[in-house]
Scaffold this active site. Structure first.
Site, PDB file in Angstrom:
ATOM      1  N   SER A 123       9.107  54.593  33.983  1.00  0.00           N
ATOM      2  CA  SER A 123       7.690  54.856  33.802  1.00  0.00           C
ATOM      3  C   SER A 123       6.879  54.328  34.982  1.00  0.00           C
ATOM      4  CB  SER A 123       7.201  54.232  32.489  1.00  0.00           C
ATOM      5  OG  SER A 123       5.929  54.741  32.138  1.00  0.00           O
ATOM      6  N   ASP A 139      15.262  59.386  33.300  1.00  0.00           N
ATOM      7  CA  ASP A 139      14.091  59.327  32.418  1.00  0.00           C
ATOM      8  C   ASP A 139      12.768  59.559  33.141  1.00  0.00           C
ATOM      9  OD1 ASP A 139      15.537  58.833  30.108  1.00  0.00           O
ATOM     10  OD2 ASP A 139      15.362  56.657  30.251  1.00  0.00           O
ATOM     11  N   LYS A 146       8.640  54.327  26.400  1.00  0.00           N
ATOM     12  CA  LYS A 146       9.071  55.406  25.509  1.00  0.00           C
ATOM     13  C   LYS A 146      10.067  54.855  24.495  1.00  0.00           C
ATOM     14  CE  LYS A 146      13.477  55.806  27.004  1.00  0.00           C
ATOM     15  NZ  LYS A 146      14.648  55.518  26.167  1.00  0.00           N
TER      16      LYS A 146
END
Length: 288
Positions: free
Chosen positions: A103, A135, A9
């Site tokens: 992620s 995140d 990201k």
């Protein structure tokens, strides 16, 4: 073996509003996924063990690894007796401000949901992700979103205007805790988050370029002056907008012209080993 993509990201905006009583910072940021991704392979085991294998020697293979924590959380929450071998094929640079570890954790949650037939919704997986890191919830959804709270409250946004993204990471790692610790809330020049949302909703590329901002830049620049140099070079080579992602040290440039893209990419190869030319993904991830 089940494979799941784990995209990086970037932060189009990153604002810090205040320090909370729990010692986290209240943030307001717009993030979007880009087409640079790790590949997570998952294979069930009968011995109950979580085993991490990685193509990158710099990431931990024990419970410090966020993918390991994701598997442990799923096992503990749902009483799963099976183990899993997790293979992490790294493409996203480590400690780069691109949410690579988060992620990987999100991809592990989604992959195990499928591998172990748990039938959990994205919202449930995002709630689990918030227990691992700020995140991870965003990475479960992917796409483009406004993240608030400590980053775990996610409000979906449309895909941004299409453009190329050039990423450049110098040979340093940055401690997110150190960067947030060095932030002086009273001296912050806040980015205009509302303007960025307007730019995305109107698909206005120029307004998007004019609305980017990251309050952590000033701290990271003091700690690592080479990050400023990369930002200046990227501007000099012709990027339409340049910003550091997250707490850094990766800098990204936006460009909508393919000939300029080559000039920026090739120019930066002289300053950084890790340079990537990618597209914004824009849309949300599927469930797995």
């Amino acid at each position: 073996m089940l494979y799941v993509k784990a995209p990086a990201k970037i932060n189009l905006t990153l604002d810090v509003l205040y320090k909370r009583p729990d010692n986290y910072h209240e943030v307001e940021m717009i993030m979007t996924t880009v087409d640079l991704a790790d590949r997570i392979g998952l294979e069930s085991r009968h011995d109950g063990i979580i085993k991490i294998n990685s193509t990158n020697g710099f990431i931990p293979d024990d419970n410090r690894n966020l993918a390991y924590q994701a598997a442990q959380l799923i096992k503990d929450t749902y009483g799963i007796k099976k183990g899993v071998s997790i293979t992490i094929e790294k493409e996203i640079p480590v400690a780069a401000g691109l949410a690579g570890g988060s992620s990987d954790a999100a991809a592990t949650l989604k992959g195990l949901n499928e591998l172990w037939n748990l039938g959990l919704s994205l919202d449930t997986l995002a709630e689990l992700g918030a227990k691992i890191g700020s995140d991870v919830s965003f990475c479960v959804y992917g796409g483009t979103a406004l993240a608030t709270g400590r980053g775990e409250k996610i409000q979906k946004l449309p895909a941004p205007p299409t453009c190329w993204v050039v990423l450049a990471k110098p040979k340093i790692g940055v401690s997110t805790a150190q960067v947030y610790g060095g932030l002086n809330i009273d001296e912050i020049e806040h980015p205009n988050t509302k303007k960025m949302i307007e730019a995305i909703e109107k698909e206005d590329y120029s307004l998007m370029c004019n609305s980017i901002g990251n309050v952590l830049e000033t701290v990271t620049f003091k700690l690592h002056p080479e990050v400023i140099m990369i930002k200046e070079q990227m501007k000099r080579f012709g990027a339409d907008a340049v910003l550091m992602s997250g707490s850094g040290p990766t800098v990204f440039g936006l460009v909508d012209n393919e000939s300029r893209l080559s000039r920026i990419y090739n120019g930066l190869r002289g300053f950084c080993d890790e340079v990537f030319a990618v597209r914004m993904l824009g849309e949300r991830n599927p469930l797995a």
